[in-house]
Write an enzyme that holds these catalytic residues in place. Structure first.
Site, mmCIF file in Angstrom:
data_model
loop_
_atom_site.group_PDB
_atom_site.id
_atom_site.type_symbol
_atom_site.label_atom_id
_atom_site.label_comp_id
_atom_site.label_asym_id
_atom_site.label_seq_id
_atom_site.Cartn_x
_atom_site.Cartn_y
_atom_site.Cartn_z
ATOM 1 N N PRO A 137 0.785 -1.227 0.000
ATOM 2 C CA PRO A 137 0.000 0.000 0.000
ATOM 3 C C PRO A 137 0.822 1.283 0.000
ATOM 4 O O PRO A 137 1.819 1.390 0.699
ATOM 5 C CB PRO A 137 -0.829 -0.104 1.284
ATOM 6 C CG PRO A 137 -0.130 -1.117 2.116
ATOM 7 C CD PRO A 137 0.510 -2.068 1.167
ATOM 8 N N ASN A 138 0.331 2.214 -0.795
ATOM 9 C CA ASN A 138 0.850 3.586 -0.904
ATOM 10 C C ASN A 138 2.165 3.703 -1.667
ATOM 11 O O ASN A 138 2.624 4.815 -1.917
ATOM 12 C CB ASN A 138 0.975 4.246 0.483
ATOM 13 C CG ASN A 138 -0.362 4.378 1.172
ATOM 14 O OD1 ASN A 138 -1.306 4.865 0.575
ATOM 15 N ND2 ASN A 138 -0.463 3.921 2.406
ATOM 16 N N ARG A 169 5.558 12.330 -2.511
ATOM 17 C CA ARG A 169 5.483 12.857 -1.133
ATOM 18 C C ARG A 169 6.652 12.304 -0.335
ATOM 19 O O ARG A 169 7.257 11.317 -0.727
ATOM 20 C CB ARG A 169 4.227 12.345 -0.429
ATOM 21 C CG ARG A 169 2.918 12.845 -0.941
ATOM 22 C CD ARG A 169 1.867 12.498 0.116
ATOM 23 N NE ARG A 169 0.704 11.864 -0.453
ATOM 24 C CZ ARG A 169 -0.085 10.997 0.197
ATOM 25 N NH1 ARG A 169 0.206 10.634 1.431
ATOM 26 N NH2 ARG A 169 -1.137 10.482 -0.378
ATOM 27 N N TYR A 184 11.688 8.684 1.509
ATOM 28 C CA TYR A 184 11.652 7.655 0.456
ATOM 29 C C TYR A 184 12.380 8.045 -0.829
ATOM 30 O O TYR A 184 12.471 7.232 -1.749
ATOM 31 C CB TYR A 184 10.194 7.302 0.125
ATOM 32 C CG TYR A 184 9.428 6.763 1.313
ATOM 33 C CD1 TYR A 184 9.778 5.547 1.889
ATOM 34 C CD2 TYR A 184 8.372 7.476 1.873
ATOM 35 C CE1 TYR A 184 9.077 5.052 2.988
ATOM 36 C CE2 TYR A 184 7.664 6.993 2.968
ATOM 37 C CZ TYR A 184 8.030 5.780 3.521
ATOM 38 O OH TYR A 184 7.353 5.285 4.601
ATOM 39 N N ASN A 203 8.065 -5.690 -0.642
ATOM 40 C CA ASN A 203 7.937 -4.499 0.198
ATOM 41 C C ASN A 203 6.456 -4.388 0.520
ATOM 42 O O ASN A 203 5.668 -3.874 -0.285
ATOM 43 C CB ASN A 203 8.439 -3.236 -0.510
ATOM 44 C CG ASN A 203 8.405 -2.031 0.426
ATOM 45 O OD1 ASN A 203 7.807 -2.089 1.500
ATOM 46 N ND2 ASN A 203 9.036 -0.940 0.020
ATOM 47 N N ALA A 210 3.032 -0.754 4.894
ATOM 48 C CA ALA A 210 2.522 -0.774 6.270
ATOM 49 C C ALA A 210 1.966 -2.138 6.675
ATOM 50 O O ALA A 210 1.918 -2.456 7.873
ATOM 51 C CB ALA A 210 1.449 0.306 6.428
ATOM 52 N N GLU A 264 12.395 -9.751 2.309
ATOM 53 C CA GLU A 264 11.630 -8.593 2.800
ATOM 54 C C GLU A 264 12.465 -7.342 2.567
ATOM 55 O O GLU A 264 13.654 -7.312 2.908
ATOM 56 C CB GLU A 264 11.347 -8.759 4.298
ATOM 57 C CG GLU A 264 10.669 -7.540 4.914
ATOM 58 C CD GLU A 264 10.481 -7.663 6.430
ATOM 59 O OE1 GLU A 264 10.660 -8.774 6.988
ATOM 60 O OE2 GLU A 264 10.160 -6.634 7.046
ATOM 61 N N HIS A 273 12.642 -2.933 2.593
ATOM 62 C CA HIS A 273 12.118 -1.600 2.909
ATOM 63 C C HIS A 273 13.079 -0.547 2.384
ATOM 64 O O HIS A 273 14.305 -0.702 2.521
ATOM 65 C CB HIS A 273 11.918 -1.429 4.417
ATOM 66 C CG HIS A 273 10.998 -2.455 4.977
ATOM 67 N ND1 HIS A 273 9.637 -2.398 4.767
ATOM 68 C CD2 HIS A 273 11.233 -3.592 5.662
ATOM 69 C CE1 HIS A 273 9.080 -3.458 5.320
ATOM 70 N NE2 HIS A 273 10.029 -4.201 5.872
ATOM 71 N N ARG A 303 13.080 4.579 12.728
ATOM 72 C CA ARG A 303 11.826 5.332 12.664
ATOM 73 C C ARG A 303 10.933 5.002 13.875
ATOM 74 O O ARG A 303 11.414 4.516 14.885
ATOM 75 C CB ARG A 303 11.142 5.031 11.325
ATOM 76 C CG ARG A 303 12.037 5.430 10.121
ATOM 77 C CD ARG A 303 11.366 5.175 8.798
ATOM 78 N NE ARG A 303 10.188 6.018 8.639
ATOM 79 C CZ ARG A 303 9.264 5.833 7.685
ATOM 80 N NH1 ARG A 303 9.418 4.828 6.813
ATOM 81 N NH2 ARG A 303 8.225 6.628 7.595
HETATM 82 O O1 CA2 Z 1 10.517 1.906 3.918
HETATM 83 C C1 CA2 Z 1 9.671 1.222 3.326
HETATM 84 O O2 CA2 Z 1 9.856 0.772 2.200
HETATM 85 C C2 CA2 Z 1 8.315 0.973 3.980
HETATM 86 O O3 CA2 Z 1 7.929 -0.359 3.677
HETATM 87 C C3 CA2 Z 1 7.355 1.967 3.337
HETATM 88 C C4 CA2 Z 1 5.966 1.954 3.965
HETATM 89 C C5 CA2 Z 1 6.043 2.052 5.492
HETATM 90 O O4 CA2 Z 1 4.748 1.913 6.048
HETATM 91 C C6 CA2 Z 1 6.961 1.001 6.062
HETATM 92 O O5 CA2 Z 1 7.024 1.184 7.456
HETATM 93 C C7 CA2 Z 1 8.348 1.122 5.488
HETATM 94 C C8 CA2 Z 1 5.142 3.141 3.448
HETATM 95 C C9 CA2 Z 1 5.001 3.172 1.983
HETATM 96 C C10 CA2 Z 1 4.373 4.480 1.617
HETATM 97 O O6 CA2 Z 1 5.137 5.033 0.601
HETATM 98 C C11 CA2 Z 1 4.977 6.334 0.306
HETATM 99 C C12 CA2 Z 1 5.885 6.863 -0.541
HETATM 100 C C13 CA2 Z 1 5.815 8.179 -0.890
HETATM 101 C C14 CA2 Z 1 4.804 8.967 -0.392
HETATM 102 C C15 CA2 Z 1 3.880 8.428 0.465
HETATM 103 C C16 CA2 Z 1 3.961 7.090 0.810
#
Ligand code: CA2
Length: 155
Positions: free
Chosen positions: A16-17, A24, A29, A85, A88, A109, A111, A118
């Site tokens: 997701p996301n 963003r 990221y 990946n 969340a 896995e 990230h 974090r």
């Molecule tokens: O660091 C990672 O790759 C995560 O898997 C990314 C997830 C987060 O919930 C994990 O804790 C760590 C979030 C992905 C959301 O990605 C976005 C990227 C740009 C803007 C908004 C969200």
């Protein structure tokens, strides 16, 4: 059989996301989009003789379905492994844990960020106990490193 037909698949699944990558939170990221990440993975897979299958979903059940599909490919001898990946869902999903457990698939896995630097809620993963390897904190280049790692695990 051609070389392409003999290549095993690297299935790269994004949760997701991650479709929002590059739009963003660039401090966390980076500025690359998910399309950039797919291109990076395509290059890494070509280097390592793997066929890329790159996907993203915002839906837990769809990710579960894709992990079942990976289990089938593994059983057919066609899968190099999965790079996941789970976003969340990493920190919440018993369903993803159960989908991976017992399939026998090689799963890495991944990230983008260093989840351990974090918030505390990102320190626990339901994926790690059923993963072959875990990597985080390399930014989007971690995907290319994970493909190289998958190829090495195959060799
Ligand atoms: O660091 C990672 O790759 C995560 O898997 C990314 C997830 C987060 O919930 C994990 O804790 C760590 C979030 C992905 C959301 O990605 C976005 C990227 C740009 C803007 C908004 C969200």
């Amino acid at each position: 059989m051609t070389a392409q037909e003999m290549n095993k698949t690297a299935l790269i699944l994004n949760g997701p996301n991650l479709n929002l990558l590059g739009t963003r939170e660039p401090a966390v990221y980076g500025a690359h989009t998910l399309a950039d990440v797919e291109a990076l993975c395509a290059k890494a897979c070509a280097t390592h003789g793997l066929t890329l299958d790159f996907r993203q979903s915002n839906h837990e059940g769809e990710l579960v379905d894709w992990l079942h599909e990976a289990g089938g490919l593994h059983a057919a001898g066609k899968l190099a492994g999965v790079i996941l990946n789970a976003g969340a869902y990493t920190h919440t999903s018993v369903a993803l844990h159960d989908a991976i457990k017992g399939t026998g698939i090689t799963l890495i896995e991944l990230h983008i960020s260093n989840v351990f630097a974090r918030e505390a809620f990102r320190h626990h993963s339901y994926i790690s106990p059923v993963a072959k390897a875990v990597m985080c904190g390399f930014g989007v280049n971690g995907y290319a490193l994970a493909v190289a790692g998958l190829a090495q695990l195959q060799a």
